[in-house]
Write a protein that holds these residues in place. Sequence first.
Motif, PDB file in Angstrom:
ATOM      1  N   VAL A 131     -16.166   4.773 -66.126  1.00 18.63           N
ATOM      2  CA  VAL A 131     -14.815   4.211 -66.005  1.00 18.63           C
ATOM      3  C   VAL A 131     -13.952   4.685 -67.176  1.00 18.63           C
ATOM      4  CG1 VAL A 131     -13.467   2.077 -66.124  1.00 18.63           C
ATOM      5  CG2 VAL A 131     -15.503   2.182 -64.674  1.00 18.63           C
ATOM      6  N   LEU A 132     -14.492   4.586 -68.381  1.00 18.33           N
ATOM      7  CA  LEU A 132     -13.735   4.972 -69.565  1.00 18.33           C
ATOM      8  C   LEU A 132     -13.452   6.468 -69.589  1.00 18.33           C
ATOM      9  CD1 LEU A 132     -15.533   2.744 -72.228  1.00 18.33           C
ATOM     10  CD2 LEU A 132     -13.219   2.439 -71.318  1.00 18.33           C
ATOM     11  N   PHE A 133     -14.400   7.269 -69.081  1.00 17.85           N
ATOM     12  CA  PHE A 133     -14.159   8.717 -69.047  1.00 17.85           C
ATOM     13  C   PHE A 133     -12.971   9.059 -68.158  1.00 17.85           C
ATOM     14  CE2 PHE A 133     -14.663  12.576 -66.491  1.00 17.85           C
ATOM     15  CZ  PHE A 133     -14.426  13.523 -67.480  1.00 17.85           C
ATOM     16  N   TRP A 134     -12.927   8.469 -66.971  1.00 23.18           N
ATOM     17  CA  TRP A 134     -11.843   8.795 -66.051  1.00 23.18           C
ATOM     18  C   TRP A 134     -10.500   8.333 -66.593  1.00 23.18           C
ATOM     19  CZ3 TRP A 134     -12.273  12.479 -62.839  1.00 23.18           C
ATOM     20  CH2 TRP A 134     -13.493  12.769 -62.217  1.00 23.18           C
ATOM     21  N   VAL A 135     -10.478   7.209 -67.283  1.00 26.17           N
ATOM     22  CA  VAL A 135      -9.231   6.756 -67.899  1.00 26.17           C
ATOM     23  C   VAL A 135      -8.838   7.700 -69.036  1.00 26.17           C
ATOM     24  CG1 VAL A 135      -8.078   4.877 -69.124  1.00 26.17           C
ATOM     25  CG2 VAL A 135      -9.674   4.356 -67.278  1.00 26.17           C
ATOM     26  N   PHE A 136      -9.832   8.097 -69.844  1.00 30.62           N
ATOM     27  CA  PHE A 136      -9.578   9.042 -70.932  1.00 30.62           C
ATOM     28  C   PHE A 136      -9.042  10.364 -70.384  1.00 30.62           C
ATOM     29  CE2 PHE A 136     -10.968  12.456 -73.789  1.00 30.62           C
ATOM     30  CZ  PHE A 136     -10.447  12.023 -75.005  1.00 30.62           C
ATOM     31  N   PHE A 141      -4.713  14.354 -69.241  1.00 33.68           N
ATOM     32  CA  PHE A 141      -3.973  15.124 -68.239  1.00 33.68           C
ATOM     33  C   PHE A 141      -2.484  14.795 -68.282  1.00 33.68           C
ATOM     34  CE2 PHE A 141      -8.077  15.275 -65.546  1.00 33.68           C
ATOM     35  CZ  PHE A 141      -8.533  16.345 -66.304  1.00 33.68           C
ATOM     36  N   PHE A 142      -2.173  13.518 -68.487  1.00 34.06           N
ATOM     37  CA  PHE A 142      -0.742  13.182 -68.583  1.00 34.06           C
ATOM     38  C   PHE A 142      -0.147  13.766 -69.858  1.00 34.06           C
ATOM     39  CE2 PHE A 142       2.927  10.805 -69.952  1.00 34.06           C
ATOM     40  CZ  PHE A 142       3.705  10.852 -68.803  1.00 34.06           C
ATOM     41  N   ALA A 143      -0.920  13.779 -70.948  1.00 30.26           N
ATOM     42  CA  ALA A 143      -0.422  14.352 -72.199  1.00 30.26           C
ATOM     43  C   ALA A 143      -0.086  15.827 -72.016  1.00 30.26           C
ATOM     44  CB  ALA A 143      -1.453  14.167 -73.308  1.00 30.26           C
ATOM     45  N   VAL A 144      -0.908  16.542 -71.241  1.00 34.11           N
ATOM     46  CA  VAL A 144      -0.626  17.954 -70.949  1.00 34.11           C
ATOM     47  C   VAL A 144       0.680  18.069 -70.157  1.00 34.11           C
ATOM     48  CG1 VAL A 144      -1.437  20.012 -69.731  1.00 34.11           C
ATOM     49  CG2 VAL A 144      -3.071  18.591 -70.993  1.00 34.11           C
ATOM     50  N   PHE A 145       0.818  17.225 -69.141  1.00 33.26           N
ATOM     51  CA  PHE A 145       2.042  17.191 -68.340  1.00 33.26           C
ATOM     52  C   PHE A 145       3.253  16.866 -69.215  1.00 33.26           C
ATOM     53  CE2 PHE A 145       5.041  14.414 -66.045  1.00 33.26           C
ATOM     54  CZ  PHE A 145       5.470  15.292 -65.048  1.00 33.26           C
ATOM     55  N   GLU A 146       3.067  15.907 -70.118  1.00 35.56           N
ATOM     56  CA  GLU A 146       4.146  15.483 -71.021  1.00 35.56           C
ATOM     57  C   GLU A 146       4.569  16.616 -71.943  1.00 35.56           C
ATOM     58  OE1 GLU A 146       4.857  11.827 -74.233  1.00 35.56           O
ATOM     59  OE2 GLU A 146       2.837  12.552 -73.781  1.00 35.56           O
ATOM     60  N   SER A 147       3.595  17.383 -72.438  1.00 31.69           N
ATOM     61  CA  SER A 147       3.898  18.471 -73.368  1.00 31.69           C
ATOM     62  C   SER A 147       4.709  19.576 -72.707  1.00 31.69           C
ATOM     63  CB  SER A 147       2.598  19.048 -73.937  1.00 31.69           C
ATOM     64  OG  SER A 147       1.875  19.761 -72.933  1.00 31.69           O
ATOM     65  N   ILE A 148       4.574  19.710 -71.395  1.00 37.85           N
ATOM     66  CA  ILE A 148       5.288  20.758 -70.655  1.00 37.85           C
ATOM     67  C   ILE A 148       6.659  20.283 -70.199  1.00 37.85           C
ATOM     68  CG2 ILE A 148       5.218  22.256 -68.618  1.00 37.85           C
ATOM     69  CD1 ILE A 148       2.140  22.043 -68.768  1.00 37.85           C
ATOM     70  N   THR A 161      14.200   9.944 -75.075  1.00 38.48           N
ATOM     71  CA  THR A 161      14.610  11.199 -75.701  1.00 38.48           C
ATOM     72  C   THR A 161      13.938  12.373 -75.002  1.00 38.48           C
ATOM     73  OG1 THR A 161      12.774  11.354 -77.304  1.00 38.48           O
ATOM     74  CG2 THR A 161      14.650   9.939 -77.890  1.00 38.48           C
ATOM     75  N   THR A 162      14.334  13.559 -75.391  1.00 40.65           N
ATOM     76  CA  THR A 162      13.685  14.779 -74.891  1.00 40.65           C
ATOM     77  C   THR A 162      12.863  15.412 -76.003  1.00 40.65           C
ATOM     78  OG1 THR A 162      15.676  16.042 -75.428  1.00 40.65           O
ATOM     79  CG2 THR A 162      15.447  15.243 -73.152  1.00 40.65           C
ATOM     80  N   SER A 163      12.311  14.557 -76.863  1.00 41.28           N
ATOM     81  CA  SER A 163      11.507  15.033 -77.984  1.00 41.28           C
ATOM     82  C   SER A 163      10.275  15.790 -77.477  1.00 41.28           C
ATOM     83  CB  SER A 163      11.052  13.850 -78.841  1.00 41.28           C
ATOM     84  OG  SER A 163      10.106  14.256 -79.802  1.00 41.28           O
ATOM     85  N   ALA A 164       9.889  16.802 -78.241  1.00 41.88           N
ATOM     86  CA  ALA A 164       8.706  17.588 -77.886  1.00 41.88           C
ATOM     87  C   ALA A 164       7.412  16.900 -78.320  1.00 41.88           C
ATOM     88  CB  ALA A 164       8.795  18.971 -78.529  1.00 41.88           C
ATOM     89  N   SER A 165       7.496  15.736 -78.928  1.00 39.05           N
ATOM     90  CA  SER A 165       6.301  15.006 -79.371  1.00 39.05           C
ATOM     91  C   SER A 165       5.468  14.551 -78.176  1.00 39.05           C
ATOM     92  CB  SER A 165       6.702  13.794 -80.209  1.00 39.05           C
ATOM     93  OG  SER A 165       7.431  14.192 -81.356  1.00 39.05           O
ATOM     94  N   VAL A 166       4.158  14.554 -78.350  1.00 35.01           N
ATOM     95  CA  VAL A 166       3.226  14.175 -77.280  1.00 35.01           C
ATOM     96  C   VAL A 166       2.542  12.875 -77.668  1.00 35.01           C
ATOM     97  CG1 VAL A 166       1.210  14.878 -75.936  1.00 35.01           C
ATOM     98  CG2 VAL A 166       2.851  16.597 -76.711  1.00 35.01           C
ATOM     99  N   THR A 167       2.687  11.837 -76.837  1.00 34.61           N
ATOM    100  CA  THR A 167       2.102  10.529 -77.139  1.00 34.61           C
ATOM    101  C   THR A 167       1.272   9.961 -75.994  1.00 34.61           C
ATOM    102  OG1 THR A 167       4.064   9.365 -76.346  1.00 34.61           O
ATOM    103  CG2 THR A 167       4.047   9.994 -78.667  1.00 34.61           C
ATOM    104  N   SER A 168       1.424  10.493 -74.774  1.00 32.15           N
ATOM    105  CA  SER A 168       0.729  10.007 -73.576  1.00 32.15           C
ATOM    106  C   SER A 168       1.000   8.510 -73.394  1.00 32.15           C
ATOM    107  CB  SER A 168      -0.767  10.308 -73.659  1.00 32.15           C
ATOM    108  OG  SER A 168      -1.403  10.066 -72.424  1.00 32.15           O
ATOM    109  N   THR A 211      -8.249  18.550 -74.141  1.00 34.91           N
ATOM    110  CA  THR A 211      -8.215  17.528 -75.184  1.00 34.91           C
ATOM    111  C   THR A 211      -7.924  18.151 -76.543  1.00 34.91           C
ATOM    112  OG1 THR A 211      -9.816  16.176 -73.965  1.00 34.91           O
ATOM    113  CG2 THR A 211      -9.523  15.670 -76.286  1.00 34.91           C
ATOM    114  N   ILE A 212      -8.556  19.298 -76.831  1.00 38.37           N
ATOM    115  CA  ILE A 212      -8.294  20.001 -78.092  1.00 38.37           C
ATOM    116  C   ILE A 212      -6.842  20.479 -78.141  1.00 38.37           C
ATOM    117  CG2 ILE A 212      -8.913  21.996 -79.505  1.00 38.37           C
ATOM    118  CD1 ILE A 212     -11.742  21.782 -78.329  1.00 38.37           C
ATOM    119  N   TYR A 213      -6.354  20.971 -76.997  1.00 46.82           N
ATOM    120  CA  TYR A 213      -4.948  21.400 -76.909  1.00 46.82           C
ATOM    121  C   TYR A 213      -3.996  20.250 -77.229  1.00 46.82           C
ATOM    122  CZ  TYR A 213      -0.529  21.871 -74.352  1.00 46.82           C
ATOM    123  OH  TYR A 213       0.787  21.840 -73.990  1.00 46.82           O
TER     124      TYR A 213
END
Length: 462
Positions: A131-136, A141-148, A161-168, A211-213
């Motif tokens: 369960v925790l893995f799928w949530v993680f 995956f959303f953080a990757v989407f957010e970064s783009i 804002t349209t900040s380039a910061s990634v927080t998920s 995750t490393i990205y």
Amino acid sequence: MSELLFPRQKRLDTLFYFMIAFALLGPTLGIPLTEGFNLTFFRVAYVLLVGGIILRLVMQKNLETSYMYPVRYYAAFFVFWFVYGLISLSWVMSMGAALKYLFYMAFMLPLTLSFPFFLQTEEKLWKAKRVLFWVFAAIIFFAVFESITLIHLPSSRFFKTTSASVTSVFTNQNDLATCITLGLPFLATALFMLNLQKKHKWFLYITGVLTIYVLIATGSRSNTAFALPLASLALIVGLPFVVERAKLTKKNLAKALIAIVVAVILANALSTVFLSEEARQSAKNKLASTLGFLQDFQNASWHMDEGDTGIEKGETGESAGVRKWLLINGFKFLQQSHYMGIGAGNVEPWMEKYGVKVNKVNLHNWWGEILVNFGVLIFVLYMSLYFWMLWRLWKLASLKHSPALSPILRWAAYSTMAALTGYFFGGMAPSTVIHFTPMWITYGLALAVIAIGETQKKLEAE
């Protein structure tokens, strides 16, 4: 009618899995009722679960907890810690800040103990891990989407804002980075310690690369330069003692090294392709300034000249000097409290009123927060139990000490030990972690592994 009213164990277990999923997602899933309070799904599930447990206790007149015997000292300490916080209300400066802090403790401490309470067997532990893995994975995956796309969730400080910061799903980058350094050891060790199908290993590997990205995108110095290397060091040092010698061949080690190098190269390539120039330059500058940050921290003064209350700026800015003076102020407050602590959640009011050479009010250091808020007694007990927990996890992971332990429990003990070892630095990144659920969940997993593992060892010895 009695069956409808009686909360069956299976239903409570299901509610528990929902609760830990919602806990990891934090305030993302919830309804804002006031400016400072969200009715999150986690809080709703938590209250329902507590209500179900109380109902069982009332109807059965008994609540079986004997399987939690190996972690009884942690439960006792949590109760003592909370009671000490209540007693500290008699000397706190800000009653409102103290009650808010205790409110968080009333959720987080039982959340931690709910893991050994509900995960009585290896099968339940494995289900919780899935369960925790799928949530993680969803967070990553959303953080990757957010970064783009630069689309942020309402929980992010950059939502409007349209900040380039990634927080998920988190408020800021440091919280996300700390969650990552807690989760990565589980992904990395699962690749070589668990008997998984190839398609599952590939999915884990791809998730690890992403995750490393994301970690690079956060630009978190403490997590990237300190927490993750420390967790990795714990994994490397423990490898010969945890994995059978027959598997530690030159071929397998070469494969592992290549996989790590390729993962880092791919993560950096993704950052070049997907991150905006602003985000890439910001992360690069932060990570490149790590040594300069340490130098600034060391060079910042330890003493304040009379009338000198200005913020100290070094080569990397004012952050190093501010963090150093947050600790200096905190130690001063601790001394003034006769080492009993200034009271639950009162670092911020004290720092706001008496803090010098700082522009922040929170210590940004979990270990210092415990010490200054609750004093030397609670700090010593907390750290003693923490180190003891790491030692017990190590004994469970070690082939020498636990030769008959199942692969799943050995993996869980090894990865949890590494994650909590790296957290010595990870806990210095967020502003506060009293409500940072990834830390409390990892702590809870550690207690569940100890309870199950030591019980399994005892049964095998008999």
